[in-house]
Design a protein around this motif. Structure first.
Motif, PDB file in Angstrom:
ATOM      1  N   SER A 267       0.747  -0.633  -0.502  1.00  0.00           N
ATOM      2  CA  SER A 267      -0.116  -0.185  -0.126  1.00  0.00           C
ATOM      3  C   SER A 267       1.018   0.965  -0.033  1.00  0.00           C
ATOM      4  O   SER A 267       2.144   1.636   0.892  1.00  0.00           O
ATOM      5  N   GLY A 268       0.915   2.365  -0.466  1.00  0.00           N
ATOM      6  CA  GLY A 268       0.980   2.958  -0.990  1.00  0.00           C
ATOM      7  C   GLY A 268       2.659   3.501  -1.663  1.00  0.00           C
ATOM      8  O   GLY A 268       2.483   2.884  -3.288  1.00  0.00           O
ATOM      9  N   TRP A 269       2.712   4.226  -1.605  1.00  0.00           N
ATOM     10  CA  TRP A 269       4.359   4.295  -2.845  1.00  0.00           C
ATOM     11  C   TRP A 269       5.085   3.282  -2.559  1.00  0.00           C
ATOM     12  O   TRP A 269       5.218   2.500  -1.601  1.00  0.00           O
ATOM     13  N   TRP A 270       5.723   3.173  -4.069  1.00  0.00           N
ATOM     14  CA  TRP A 270       7.099   2.038  -3.872  1.00  0.00           C
ATOM     15  C   TRP A 270       7.618   2.731  -5.054  1.00  0.00           C
ATOM     16  O   TRP A 270       7.752   2.638  -6.551  1.00  0.00           O
ATOM     17  N   VAL A 271       8.852   1.594  -5.499  1.00  0.00           N
ATOM     18  CA  VAL A 271      10.138   1.665  -5.975  1.00  0.00           C
ATOM     19  C   VAL A 271      10.510   0.354  -6.444  1.00  0.00           C
ATOM     20  O   VAL A 271      10.892  -0.713  -5.249  1.00  0.00           O
ATOM     21  N   GLY A 272      10.636  -0.779  -7.524  1.00  0.00           N
ATOM     22  CA  GLY A 272      11.225  -1.731  -8.315  1.00  0.00           C
ATOM     23  C   GLY A 272      12.121  -1.883  -8.974  1.00  0.00           C
ATOM     24  O   GLY A 272      12.240  -0.776  -9.532  1.00  0.00           O
ATOM     25  N   ALA A 273      12.139  -3.121  -8.385  1.00  0.00           N
ATOM     26  CA  ALA A 273      14.136  -3.580  -9.744  1.00  0.00           C
ATOM     27  C   ALA A 273      13.403  -5.076  -9.682  1.00  0.00           C
ATOM     28  O   ALA A 273      12.621  -5.796  -9.279  1.00  0.00           O
ATOM     29  N   LYS A 274      13.760  -5.264 -10.976  1.00  0.00           N
ATOM     30  CA  LYS A 274      13.548  -6.831 -11.782  1.00  0.00           C
ATOM     31  C   LYS A 274      14.053  -7.518 -12.666  1.00  0.00           C
ATOM     32  O   LYS A 274      15.910  -6.701 -12.735  1.00  0.00           O
ATOM     33  N   VAL A 275      14.357  -8.459 -12.686  1.00  0.00           N
ATOM     34  CA  VAL A 275      15.219  -9.502 -13.751  1.00  0.00           C
ATOM     35  C   VAL A 275      13.899  -9.664 -14.772  1.00  0.00           C
ATOM     36  O   VAL A 275      12.987 -10.291 -14.031  1.00  0.00           O
ATOM     37  N   GLN A 276      13.864  -9.696 -15.889  1.00  0.00           N
ATOM     38  CA  GLN A 276      12.696 -10.436 -17.312  1.00  0.00           C
ATOM     39  C   GLN A 276      13.839 -10.788 -18.450  1.00  0.00           C
ATOM     40  O   GLN A 276      14.568 -10.602 -18.871  1.00  0.00           O
ATOM     41  N   TYR A 277      12.539 -11.733 -19.047  1.00  0.00           N
ATOM     42  CA  TYR A 277      13.272 -12.455 -20.433  1.00  0.00           C
ATOM     43  C   TYR A 277      12.476 -12.339 -20.791  1.00  0.00           C
ATOM     44  O   TYR A 277      10.680 -12.223 -20.515  1.00  0.00           O
ATOM     45  N   MET A 278      11.645 -11.606 -22.785  1.00  0.00           N
ATOM     46  CA  MET A 278      10.528 -11.496 -22.821  1.00  0.00           C
ATOM     47  C   MET A 278      11.138 -12.399 -24.414  1.00  0.00           C
ATOM     48  O   MET A 278      12.195 -11.916 -24.995  1.00  0.00           O
ATOM     49  N   ASP A 279      10.045 -13.003 -25.045  1.00  0.00           N
ATOM     50  CA  ASP A 279      10.234 -13.429 -26.492  1.00  0.00           C
ATOM     51  C   ASP A 279       9.333 -13.408 -27.338  1.00  0.00           C
ATOM     52  O   ASP A 279       7.735 -13.242 -26.936  1.00  0.00           O
ATOM     53  N   TYR A 280       9.419 -12.106 -28.055  1.00  0.00           N
ATOM     54  CA  TYR A 280       8.475 -11.298 -28.685  1.00  0.00           C
ATOM     55  C   TYR A 280       7.557 -11.862 -30.343  1.00  0.00           C
ATOM     56  O   TYR A 280       8.963 -11.639 -31.198  1.00  0.00           O
ATOM     57  N   GLU A 281       7.098 -11.325 -30.677  1.00  0.00           N
ATOM     58  CA  GLU A 281       6.551 -11.154 -32.083  1.00  0.00           C
ATOM     59  C   GLU A 281       5.673  -9.840 -32.348  1.00  0.00           C
ATOM     60  O   GLU A 281       4.490  -9.870 -32.054  1.00  0.00           O
ATOM     61  N   LYS A 282       6.330  -8.881 -33.318  1.00  0.00           N
ATOM     62  CA  LYS A 282       5.260  -7.990 -33.322  1.00  0.00           C
ATOM     63  C   LYS A 282       5.108  -7.346 -34.634  1.00  0.00           C
ATOM     64  O   LYS A 282       6.034  -6.869 -35.579  1.00  0.00           O
ATOM     65  N   THR A 283       3.468  -6.292 -35.257  1.00  0.00           N
ATOM     66  CA  THR A 283       3.443  -5.887 -36.051  1.00  0.00           C
ATOM     67  C   THR A 283       2.276  -4.525 -35.971  1.00  0.00           C
ATOM     68  O   THR A 283       1.909  -5.194 -35.020  1.00  0.00           O
ATOM     69  N   GLY A 284       2.607  -4.336 -36.835  1.00  0.00           N
ATOM     70  CA  GLY A 284       0.671  -3.375 -36.619  1.00  0.00           C
ATOM     71  C   GLY A 284       0.741  -2.594 -37.196  1.00  0.00           C
ATOM     72  O   GLY A 284       1.397  -2.479 -38.530  1.00  0.00           O
ATOM     73  N   LEU A 285      -0.764  -1.901 -37.005  1.00  0.00           N
ATOM     74  CA  LEU A 285      -1.233  -0.929 -38.859  1.00  0.00           C
ATOM     75  C   LEU A 285       0.028  -0.341 -39.326  1.00  0.00           C
ATOM     76  O   LEU A 285      -0.119   0.118 -39.955  1.00  0.00           O
ATOM     77  N   TRP A 286       0.076   0.848 -38.484  1.00  0.00           N
ATOM     78  CA  TRP A 286       1.505   2.355 -38.909  1.00  0.00           C
ATOM     79  C   TRP A 286       3.115   1.894 -39.293  1.00  0.00           C
ATOM     80  O   TRP A 286       3.514   2.521 -39.784  1.00  0.00           O
ATOM     81  N   ARG A 287       2.992   0.007 -38.599  1.00  0.00           N
ATOM     82  CA  ARG A 287       3.943  -0.568 -39.270  1.00  0.00           C
ATOM     83  C   ARG A 287       4.031  -1.670 -39.947  1.00  0.00           C
ATOM     84  O   ARG A 287       3.583  -2.553 -38.683  1.00  0.00           O
ATOM     85  N   PRO A 288       3.632  -1.806 -40.907  1.00  0.00           N
ATOM     86  CA  PRO A 288       3.295  -3.555 -41.616  1.00  0.00           C
ATOM     87  C   PRO A 288       4.794  -4.249 -40.977  1.00  0.00           C
ATOM     88  O   PRO A 288       4.250  -5.621 -41.033  1.00  0.00           O
ATOM     89  N   ALA A 289       6.028  -3.611 -41.116  1.00  0.00           N
ATOM     90  CA  ALA A 289       7.097  -4.882 -41.054  1.00  0.00           C
ATOM     91  C   ALA A 289       6.752  -6.011 -39.794  1.00  0.00           C
ATOM     92  O   ALA A 289       5.868  -4.902 -38.660  1.00  0.00           O
ATOM     93  N   LEU A 290       7.369  -6.511 -39.756  1.00  0.00           N
ATOM     94  CA  LEU A 290       7.185  -7.978 -38.445  1.00  0.00           C
ATOM     95  C   LEU A 290       8.310  -8.151 -37.844  1.00  0.00           C
ATOM     96  O   LEU A 290       9.774  -8.407 -38.393  1.00  0.00           O
ATOM     97  N   GLU A 291       8.719  -7.902 -36.440  1.00  0.00           N
ATOM     98  CA  GLU A 291       9.759  -8.047 -35.404  1.00  0.00           C
ATOM     99  C   GLU A 291       9.699  -8.680 -35.008  1.00  0.00           C
ATOM    100  O   GLU A 291       8.517  -8.827 -34.112  1.00  0.00           O
ATOM    101  N   THR A 292      10.821  -9.871 -34.623  1.00  0.00           N
ATOM    102  CA  THR A 292      10.348 -10.939 -33.961  1.00  0.00           C
ATOM    103  C   THR A 292      11.779 -10.879 -32.972  1.00  0.00           C
ATOM    104  O   THR A 292      12.774 -10.367 -33.496  1.00  0.00           O
TER     105      THR A 292
END
Length: 188
Positions: free
Chosen positions: A94-119
């Motif tokens: 509850s209240g204010w907080w500050v955090g730190a983390k380690v993260q892993y991401m496997d992704y694939e994205k495209t969109g309306l404004w950029r039809p290119a595919l990024e993986t």
């Protein structure tokens, strides 16, 4: 491999919290992730001291949408897992907080404004801050934002989703916005 990593990240949070006496547990989901093409997400938090909590979470999005007028596939596919800690100046969860983390991401994205595919595949660390508003003794609403950076272990940019012509490929570093959150949190 991705599913195993996500299960290990959640299990780490449970094992680290097992030694905490009178620990407060929280289960939350980010509504902004759900609005981002239906990205399912879940985070487990556990208070291990008055000012410290540990967190582990996952995000998953397998969906693809097609823009009817343009015929362009739109997606923000990802499998993400993270573990981290938060420091709370007053009381945990509850209240204010500050955090730190380690993260892993496997992704694939495209969109309306950029039809290119990024993986790609990213591994790194992040910093975040926010405020958790206590609505009821068991329900909180959490507002937060964060950045992360690290190494992009794999990166491929294709000119379009149909031709699969490679425009750019390789490994590189990255830094950017990671989290913008308005989360619904259940405390028990």
């Amino acid at each position: 491999m991705k599913k195993i990593l996500c299960v290990l990240l959640l299990a780490t949070g449970f094992f680290l919290s097992s030694s905490a006496q009178n620990a407060k547990f929280a289960l939350s989901t980010n509504t902004l992730d759900w609005a981002n093409y239906g990205t399912a997400n879940l985070e487990l938090g556990v208070g291990v001291a008055q000012h410290l909590s540990l967190h582990a979470g996952v995000k998953y999005n397998p969906w693809e949408f097609t823009a009817k007028d343009l015929g362009i596939p739109v997606r923000n596919n990802q499998t993400t897992g993270f573990v981290g800690a938060r420091w709370w100046p007053w009381y945990v969860l509850s209240g204010w907080w500050v955090g730190a983390k380690v993260q892993y991401m496997d992704y694939e994205k495209t969109g309306l404004w950029r039809p290119a595919l990024e993986t790609g595949m990213k591994v790194g660390g992040g910093l975040s801050f926010g405020y958790t508003l206590m609505v009821h003794k068991n329900i909180n609403i959490e507002f937060g934002a964060g950045v992360w950076g690290g190494s992009q272990l794999r990166y491929d940019l294709y000119c379009c989703t149909n031709c699969m012509e490679v425009r750019s490929t390789g490994k590189r570093g990255f830094f950017g916005l990671d989290d913008a959150s308005v989360s619904l949190m259940f405390v028990f």
